[in-house]
Every structure is written in structure tokens, then in C-alpha cells.
Scaffold this active site. Structure first.
Site, PDB file in Angstrom:
ATOM      1  N   GLU A  71     -10.254   5.170   2.633  1.00 35.68           N
ATOM      2  CA  GLU A  71     -11.029   4.040   3.146  1.00 35.68           C
ATOM      3  C   GLU A  71     -10.042   2.920   3.462  1.00 35.68           C
ATOM      4  O   GLU A  71      -8.944   2.882   2.910  1.00 35.68           O
ATOM      5  CB  GLU A  71     -12.047   3.572   2.097  1.00 35.68           C
ATOM      6  CG  GLU A  71     -11.496   2.667   1.000  1.00 35.68           C
ATOM      7  CD  GLU A  71     -10.421   3.295   0.128  1.00 35.68           C
ATOM      8  OE1 GLU A  71      -9.509   2.552  -0.308  1.00 35.68           O
ATOM      9  OE2 GLU A  71     -10.480   4.514  -0.128  1.00 35.68           O
TER      10      GLU A  71
ATOM     11  N   SER B  62       1.781  -9.714  -0.763  1.00 33.14           N
ATOM     12  CA  SER B  62       1.375  -8.310  -0.689  1.00 33.14           C
ATOM     13  C   SER B  62       1.542  -7.687   0.682  1.00 33.14           C
ATOM     14  O   SER B  62       1.639  -6.466   0.804  1.00 33.14           O
ATOM     15  CB  SER B  62      -0.080  -8.164  -1.141  1.00 33.14           C
ATOM     16  OG  SER B  62      -0.929  -8.935  -0.305  1.00 33.14           O
TER      17      SER B  62
ATOM     18  N   LYS C  24       0.811  -1.221   0.000  1.00 32.74           N
ATOM     19  CA  LYS C  24       0.000   0.000   0.000  1.00 32.74           C
ATOM     20  C   LYS C  24       0.843   1.270   0.000  1.00 32.74           C
ATOM     21  O   LYS C  24       0.441   2.293  -0.562  1.00 32.74           O
ATOM     22  CB  LYS C  24      -0.945  -0.002   1.208  1.00 32.74           C
ATOM     23  CG  LYS C  24      -1.995  -1.101   1.206  1.00 32.74           C
ATOM     24  CD  LYS C  24      -3.001  -0.926   0.084  1.00 32.74           C
ATOM     25  CE  LYS C  24      -4.141  -1.933   0.186  1.00 32.74           C
ATOM     26  NZ  LYS C  24      -5.121  -1.781  -0.902  1.00 32.74           N
TER      27      LYS C  24
END
Length: 403
Positions: A128, A389, A106
Site C-alpha cells: 500500500e 524522513s 522506506k
């Protein structure tokens, strides 16, 4: 398989035209677009104009590259999973986004968007979050760049990701609890977009995945493209054939997969996205408009969006990014599902075989590879790149509650 270029990378095949700039319409084939209230049309257009200018600005790119290197810790490692490979009879390579600062991919996207927000003169980031990793990354970037941050999160996700809620608040972010609907990522996204309408002049919406109205699906993919480009160069150095046979990543909205696939779409590698069985937008959904774009989403017989169910908060989302819908329609990428039980087994398998605790989201990719190798779907000796991830610290409480 393509030839090897002078730079040591596999030459692109004709499919290199994939994962391109979607142009002013923001459409990937029949998917994407900009379906938002009239009040947000100018805001989206302003973001697009600012991103195009920034992405063409060498100084902006240098600033971002420097932050990714000295702050986020790029390039992340490509780790041969030797023990898991021996167990499965294939060669498994892990692209280690779990090693990036804040613990997931991210940060790549958020640093880019936060720099863009500052360039646009915005003073506050809105976001969000489901699993909390995007919220943590947003709070982190806001602290670094002197911005404030407001993060919307469903109350169900706040309970199961309490550690990340605490991290966001430690970093100075306001975390807004969302109690509507399923109280998960879908509803957090809806609330964040509603709030953006009220404050477009001072706030920048830092969307966390390759979804939402144009330019977000394209822009987020471009910020995440660093994963695929790094991995492709690393595979060229690691593998005799230069590229893996399969490239696999988990998918909710789909940003880590889009970033990874962007590095390999023009090669002979087979692309596989792994959805949660309880939120399988492509495998079990239909075309719909949701959160500003046209793509696939799970629906009932009346076309109402259903609630997704997944042990992984980051994949507890009923839709998927529009570019993934396009790749599916073209047959360039394949989308499969795994169950929660398979995911839990995959977490334990990787932890015990490699000493790496993956996020529940990432474990979806591990789970499919393990099943496909067992069932002969992956041929013996195949080379498989898996994007890991994120790391699993955030999921410890959930895992402790599962026998």
C-alpha cells in the site's frame, strides 16, 4: 544522562527494555496483536516464523547490511543545520533519510522485507502507499531482486503524487487505483490486505509502516532501527553530551519515528512524535482495532473511523502504530500536532535557511521544533535531533498550488 561506554555510545538507562521483541502475542502492553480474517492467520504466522529465522541468520543480516550500504547509501549523513539553529536559538541536527536511495527511509524496510519474501519463495510483492515513497521503494526492490510488484494507492493520492505514480510504473510495478472511502492511505491498506487473502501462496505483503497484524509492527521497526542506531553513534561523535536533549520525528503510521526512537529509548533523550492535526490518532483519537492491530485511531461518537485530513499524503492516515500507543501510555514519548499551515511554513523555512527541501511529512517535525523554540517550550541552547524522513521533490506540484 547515562555514562559513555567504551564504544563511544551513551550507556543505556533502565528504559532499555522498551522497544523489544513483543513475543508470540505481538503486543506492546495493551496494543498490537493480530486481528485479521482467519484466512490470513497462517500467512501472518508464516511471516513471523520466517522473519525470526532470518533475523537470527548472520548471512541474511550480512546480505541486508550490504544492500543498505552499497545500494541504499547507508549510513546517511547527520547534518548540523547551522543557519536554522542560529534562527531558533537551539542546536538542530538532521538525520538525512532524504539522502537514501529512492528519497526516503522506506528503502530500509523494503529491502529487508523483499529479501525475506525471496527467502520464503514468494514471487510477488504487494504494498500500500500514500505519499508514494513506500510504493517507489517496493517497486525498486522488486526490480532489483527479480520480483513483480503490485501497489495499491488511493485515487486522491495518485492525483497529488503523480510523479511517484510514474516512477513506480517506470520501475515495472502495477499501480492499482483505489476509489473507495477517502481514496487515501487507509483505503489503499484495506484493499491491499483484501487482495493478500486471495494470493497468500505466491505473494508477500510488504507493509510500509509499523502497523498491521503481528509481526509487522515489530518487524518493520527492526528494519528501521538502523536509523536510530546510526544517529546515536553520530550524535555521540558530534555532541559534547553524546546524546541530544530531544529526538523528534513525524508520525503517520510511525515507521521513521519508531526506527529513530529505537536508538534512543534507553537514553535520557526526550522523544517527540509529530502528527498531522487532521489525523492525530493519539492526540485526538481513541483505542480501536484497525488494519489488524489494536491502537489509537480518530473516530466519531459511534466508534466509526473518521477520514484523516493532511496536506501530506503520507500522514493522511487515521491511526498510528501500536508501539507508539504503548510509548505514549508509558509516558516515554510525547505526541504533538502541527497544522498544514505550519508545515508549509516549515518547508519554506528549511529550504531557504539550509538549501534542503524536505518532504511535507518530514516538515511536520521541523514545524513543531520551530514553534516550540519560538514559544520557549524548547530551552535556549537545547540540542534537537530531527529525522528528515524524505525529500520534497514529490511535493513540488502541491507546493506550487499553495500561495
Amino acid at each position: 544522562m547515562g555514562a559513555i561506554t567504551a564504544a563511544g555510545l551513551p550507556a543505556l538507562l533502565p528504559a532499555a527494555g522498551l522497544m523489544h521483541d513483543p513475543g508470540a502475542t505481538g503486543r506492546f502492553g495493551d496494543y498490537g496483536g493480530r486481528y485479521v480474517p482467519e484466512a490470513l492467520i497462517p500467512a501472518c504466522a508464516e511471516v513471523e516464523e520466517a522473519f525470526r529465522a532470518a533475523w537470527a541468520d548472520a548471512a541474511f543480516r550480512r546480505d541486508l547490511d550490504r544492500l543498505l550500504a552499497v545500494y541504499a547509501g547507508r549510513p546517511t549523513a547527520l547534518t548540523p543545520a547551522l543557519n536554522l539553529s542560529a534562527e531558533l536559538g537551539i542546536t538542530v541536527l538532521l538525520k538525512r533519510e532524504d539522502l537514501a536511495h529512492t528519497g526516503s527511509h522506506k528503502i530500509n524496510n523494503v529491502l529487508g522485507q523483499a529479501l525475506l519474501a525471496r527467502r520464503m519463495g514468494r514471487t510477488r510483492l504487494l504494498a500500500e502507499t500514500g505519499a508514494g515513497q513506500h510504493g517507489v521503494a517496493t517497486a525498486t526492490a522488486a526490480a532489483l531482486l527479480g520480483l513483480s510488484a503490485t501497489v495499491f494507492m488511493g485515487s486522491k493520492d495518485m492525483a497529488r503524487q503523480a510523479l511517484n505514480v510514474h516512477r513506480m510504473r517506470l520501475l515495472g510495478a502495477e499501480v492499482v487505483e483505489v476509489n473507495s472511502g477517502s481514496r487515501t492511505l487507509k483505503d489503499a491498506t484495506s484493499e491491499a490486505m483484501r487482495h493478500w487473502v486471495t494470493c497468500v501462496d505466491e505473494a508477500y505483503y510488504c507493509l510500509g509502516s509499523v502497523m498491521g497484524p503481528h509481526p509487522y509492527p515489530w518487524m518493520v521497526r527492526e528494519f528501521q532501527r538502523v536509523i536510530g542506531e546510526e544517529a546515536r553513534a553520530q550524535c555521540a561523535a558530534e555532541l559534547p553530551a553524546a546524546i541530544p536533549d530531544y529526538v523528534v520525528a513525524c508520525i503517520g503510521g510511525g515507521s521513521n519515528a519508531a526506527g529513530t526512537f529505537a536508538g534512543f529509548a534507553g537514553t535520557a533523550a526526550k522523544l517527540v512524535g509529530v502528527e498531522a492535526a487532521g489525523g492525530a490518532a493519539i492526540s485526538g483519537g481513541k483505542v480501536a482495532v484497525m488494519h489488524g492491530h489494536r491502537s489509537y485511531a480518530i473516530q466519531d461518537e459511534h466508534g466509526q473511523i473518521l477520514e484523516a485530513e493532511s496536506v501530506a499524503a503520507g500522514l493522511d492516515y487515521p491511526g498510528i502504530g501500536p508501539e507508539h500507543a504503548h510509548l505514549h501510555e508509558l509516558g516515554r514519548a510525547r505526541y504533538v500536532t502541527v497544522t498544514d499551515a505550519e508545515v508549509i511554513d516549515a518547508v519554506r523555512r528549511l529550504a531557504r535557511s539550509e538549501g534542503i527541501l524536505p518532504a511535507l511529512e518530514s516538515a511536520h517535525a521541523i514545524a513543531w521544533v520551530a514553534r516550540a523554540a519560538r514559544d520557549g517550550e524548547l530551552p535556549p541552547g537545547a540540542t534537537v535531533l530531527i529525522t528528515l524522513s524524505g525529500r520534497g521533490d514529490k511535493d513540488t506540484t502541491t507546493l506550487m498550488e499553495i500561495p
